[in-house]
Design a protein around this motif. Sequence first.
Motif, PDB file in Angstrom:
ATOM      1  N   SER A 109      -8.111   4.763  -3.849  1.00 53.23           N
ATOM      2  CA  SER A 109      -8.891   5.797  -3.157  1.00 53.23           C
ATOM      3  C   SER A 109      -8.219   7.151  -3.350  1.00 53.23           C
ATOM      4  O   SER A 109      -6.987   7.255  -3.386  1.00 53.23           O
ATOM      5  CB  SER A 109      -8.982   5.457  -1.667  1.00 53.23           C
ATOM      6  N   MET A 110      -9.057   8.192  -3.448  1.00 52.29           N
ATOM      7  CA  MET A 110      -8.549   9.543  -3.649  1.00 52.29           C
ATOM      8  C   MET A 110      -9.474  10.527  -2.945  1.00 52.29           C
ATOM      9  O   MET A 110     -10.684  10.319  -2.869  1.00 52.29           O
ATOM     10  CB  MET A 110      -8.489   9.844  -5.153  1.00 52.29           C
ATOM     11  N   GLN A 111      -8.893  11.594  -2.409  1.00 56.73           N
ATOM     12  CA  GLN A 111      -9.685  12.648  -1.778  1.00 56.73           C
ATOM     13  C   GLN A 111      -9.075  13.995  -2.116  1.00 56.73           C
ATOM     14  O   GLN A 111      -7.847  14.159  -2.074  1.00 56.73           O
ATOM     15  CB  GLN A 111      -9.729  12.457  -0.262  1.00 56.73           C
ATOM     16  N   PHE A 112      -9.942  14.966  -2.424  1.00 55.51           N
ATOM     17  CA  PHE A 112      -9.490  16.312  -2.747  1.00 55.51           C
ATOM     18  C   PHE A 112      -9.708  17.233  -1.548  1.00 55.51           C
ATOM     19  O   PHE A 112     -10.730  17.151  -0.864  1.00 55.51           O
ATOM     20  CB  PHE A 112     -10.217  16.842  -3.972  1.00 55.51           C
ATOM     21  N   VAL A 113      -8.734  18.111  -1.332  1.00 56.30           N
ATOM     22  CA  VAL A 113      -8.786  19.060  -0.218  1.00 56.30           C
ATOM     23  C   VAL A 113      -8.991  20.465  -0.792  1.00 56.30           C
ATOM     24  O   VAL A 113      -8.248  20.905  -1.670  1.00 56.30           O
ATOM     25  CB  VAL A 113      -7.494  19.009   0.618  1.00 56.30           C
ATOM     26  N   TYR A 114     -10.005  21.155  -0.261  1.00 52.49           N
ATOM     27  CA  TYR A 114     -10.363  22.497  -0.707  1.00 52.49           C
ATOM     28  C   TYR A 114     -10.180  23.486   0.441  1.00 52.49           C
ATOM     29  O   TYR A 114     -10.610  23.203   1.562  1.00 52.49           O
ATOM     30  CB  TYR A 114     -11.829  22.543  -1.156  1.00 52.49           C
ATOM     31  N   PRO A 115      -9.570  24.639   0.193  1.00 51.78           N
ATOM     32  CA  PRO A 115      -9.425  25.615   1.277  1.00 51.78           C
ATOM     33  C   PRO A 115     -10.759  26.115   1.800  1.00 51.78           C
ATOM     34  O   PRO A 115     -10.937  26.299   3.003  1.00 51.78           O
ATOM     35  CB  PRO A 115      -8.615  26.749   0.648  1.00 51.78           C
ATOM     36  N   LYS A 116     -11.740  26.338   0.885  1.00 49.90           N
ATOM     37  CA  LYS A 116     -13.087  26.791   1.243  1.00 49.90           C
ATOM     38  C   LYS A 116     -14.066  26.326   0.178  1.00 49.90           C
ATOM     39  O   LYS A 116     -13.665  25.973  -0.939  1.00 49.90           O
ATOM     40  CB  LYS A 116     -13.154  28.326   1.321  1.00 49.90           C
ATOM     41  N   LEU A 117     -15.337  26.316   0.523  1.00 55.82           N
ATOM     42  CA  LEU A 117     -16.362  26.080  -0.492  1.00 55.82           C
ATOM     43  C   LEU A 117     -16.274  27.157  -1.572  1.00 55.82           C
ATOM     44  O   LEU A 117     -16.081  28.335  -1.262  1.00 55.82           O
ATOM     45  CB  LEU A 117     -17.749  26.103   0.138  1.00 55.82           C
ATOM     46  N   GLY A 118     -16.399  26.763  -2.802  1.00 58.62           N
ATOM     47  CA  GLY A 118     -16.325  27.724  -3.896  1.00 58.62           C
ATOM     48  C   GLY A 118     -14.921  27.965  -4.408  1.00 58.62           C
ATOM     49  O   GLY A 118     -14.736  28.658  -5.413  1.00 58.62           O
ATOM     50  N   LYS A 119     -13.918  27.405  -3.728  1.00 59.15           N
ATOM     51  CA  LYS A 119     -12.525  27.522  -4.172  1.00 59.15           C
ATOM     52  C   LYS A 119     -12.085  26.230  -4.857  1.00 59.15           C
ATOM     53  O   LYS A 119     -12.652  25.163  -4.635  1.00 59.15           O
ATOM     54  CB  LYS A 119     -11.608  27.802  -2.978  1.00 59.15           C
ATOM     55  N   ASP A 120     -11.067  26.336  -5.687  1.00 57.56           N
ATOM     56  CA  ASP A 120     -10.505  25.151  -6.337  1.00 57.56           C
ATOM     57  C   ASP A 120      -9.765  24.281  -5.320  1.00 57.56           C
ATOM     58  O   ASP A 120      -9.223  24.786  -4.334  1.00 57.56           O
ATOM     59  CB  ASP A 120      -9.527  25.549  -7.442  1.00 57.56           C
ATOM     60  N   ALA A 121      -9.717  22.981  -5.578  1.00 53.69           N
ATOM     61  CA  ALA A 121      -8.921  22.076  -4.753  1.00 53.69           C
ATOM     62  C   ALA A 121      -7.443  22.441  -4.876  1.00 53.69           C
ATOM     63  O   ALA A 121      -6.977  22.867  -5.937  1.00 53.69           O
ATOM     64  CB  ALA A 121      -9.149  20.632  -5.181  1.00 53.69           C
ATOM     65  N   THR A 122      -6.704  22.268  -3.781  1.00 54.75           N
ATOM     66  CA  THR A 122      -5.273  22.569  -3.778  1.00 54.75           C
ATOM     67  C   THR A 122      -4.401  21.343  -3.507  1.00 54.75           C
ATOM     68  O   THR A 122      -3.215  21.341  -3.820  1.00 54.75           O
ATOM     69  CB  THR A 122      -4.950  23.621  -2.702  1.00 54.75           C
ATOM     70  N   LEU A 123      -4.997  20.310  -2.923  1.00 53.03           N
ATOM     71  CA  LEU A 123      -4.230  19.129  -2.500  1.00 53.03           C
ATOM     72  C   LEU A 123      -5.026  17.879  -2.843  1.00 53.03           C
ATOM     73  O   LEU A 123      -6.253  17.869  -2.759  1.00 53.03           O
ATOM     74  CB  LEU A 123      -3.989  19.197  -0.984  1.00 53.03           C
ATOM     75  N   VAL A 124      -4.315  16.816  -3.228  1.00 48.86           N
ATOM     76  CA  VAL A 124      -4.962  15.531  -3.435  1.00 48.86           C
ATOM     77  C   VAL A 124      -4.296  14.488  -2.545  1.00 48.86           C
ATOM     78  O   VAL A 124      -3.065  14.463  -2.406  1.00 48.86           O
ATOM     79  CB  VAL A 124      -4.923  15.111  -4.925  1.00 48.86           C
ATOM     80  N   LEU A 125      -5.104  13.669  -1.903  1.00 44.81           N
ATOM     81  CA  LEU A 125      -4.647  12.565  -1.061  1.00 44.81           C
ATOM     82  C   LEU A 125      -4.890  11.277  -1.844  1.00 44.81           C
ATOM     83  O   LEU A 125      -5.991  11.064  -2.367  1.00 44.81           O
ATOM     84  CB  LEU A 125      -5.418  12.537   0.255  1.00 44.81           C
ATOM     85  N   LYS A 182       0.833  -1.198   0.000  1.00 40.58           N
ATOM     86  CA  LYS A 182       0.000   0.000   0.000  1.00 40.58           C
ATOM     87  C   LYS A 182       0.872   1.254   0.000  1.00 40.58           C
ATOM     88  O   LYS A 182       1.883   1.310   0.702  1.00 40.58           O
ATOM     89  CB  LYS A 182      -0.920  -0.001   1.229  1.00 40.58           C
ATOM     90  N   PHE A 183       0.429   2.270  -0.734  1.00 38.53           N
ATOM     91  CA  PHE A 183       1.186   3.513  -0.904  1.00 38.53           C
ATOM     92  C   PHE A 183       0.245   4.689  -0.673  1.00 38.53           C
ATOM     93  O   PHE A 183      -0.747   4.855  -1.398  1.00 38.53           O
ATOM     94  CB  PHE A 183       1.765   3.538  -2.320  1.00 38.53           C
ATOM     95  N   PHE A 184       0.533   5.479   0.377  1.00 39.28           N
ATOM     96  CA  PHE A 184      -0.277   6.646   0.721  1.00 39.28           C
ATOM     97  C   PHE A 184       0.575   7.906   0.620  1.00 39.28           C
ATOM     98  O   PHE A 184       1.667   7.961   1.205  1.00 39.28           O
ATOM     99  CB  PHE A 184      -0.794   6.537   2.158  1.00 39.28           C
TER     100      PHE A 184
END
Length: 236
Positions: A175-191, A149-151
Amino acid sequence: MLLYQPQDGYCYNSDTHFLHHFINTNLKIFKNIKGELLDIGSGSGILGLLVARDNPRLNLNQCEVQDKFQELTKINSKNNKIESKIYKGKYQDISFDKAFDICVSNPPFYHTNVVKTENENIKIARYNDSMPLVDFVSKTSKVLNQNGKFFFCYDVKQLNDIMHLLNEYKLNIESMQFVYPKLGKDATLVLIYARKNSKSLMRILSPLIVFDEKDFTKEVQDIYKVSSTHSIKVDI
């Protein structure tokens, strides 16, 4: 968990807490988590220590290129009573004496074209010219056991390259998850959670929103509570 961090170098941030939570979420489906864990680019040691704390049957290994962080990793492992084997040097060049069941990393992922800090310690820890994405992925594929497994987390703007390279080196995203600074903003990080030689279909987890109007969202506050870390800045 008490963690010493450098006064004048790179310090862990929210990305590591989010990645720790993401790892826990994905490991919940497995029973009896055990084997060899590798924290790639351990810095002060936080990510590997958190994962080992939560999964005590894992044997923690950590690799780090910078002398200052190698020392901090040792200190933090000892202070938190978690045994760790430290591999010193550049990840791409280390000849490991074992294969690993789980690899985790908050790697240097800022693109080489962005304006860089003058602090050499921070520069190595943050910018991917110290560990290019292709080297990061190809080396991890080599050191993982079959079905390992690789995280990791990465700059979301480089997702196209990430997916291409993971596929090339037989690492299937489960599995993948996107991190957003706020609602309405673009994602900045992917897990990302990828598994070697897997053929499973991908899950996209619910988005993680960091801030509401004035403060951290309830989900982020809960993530920090579970991590339960306290930092002390030191000269080393």
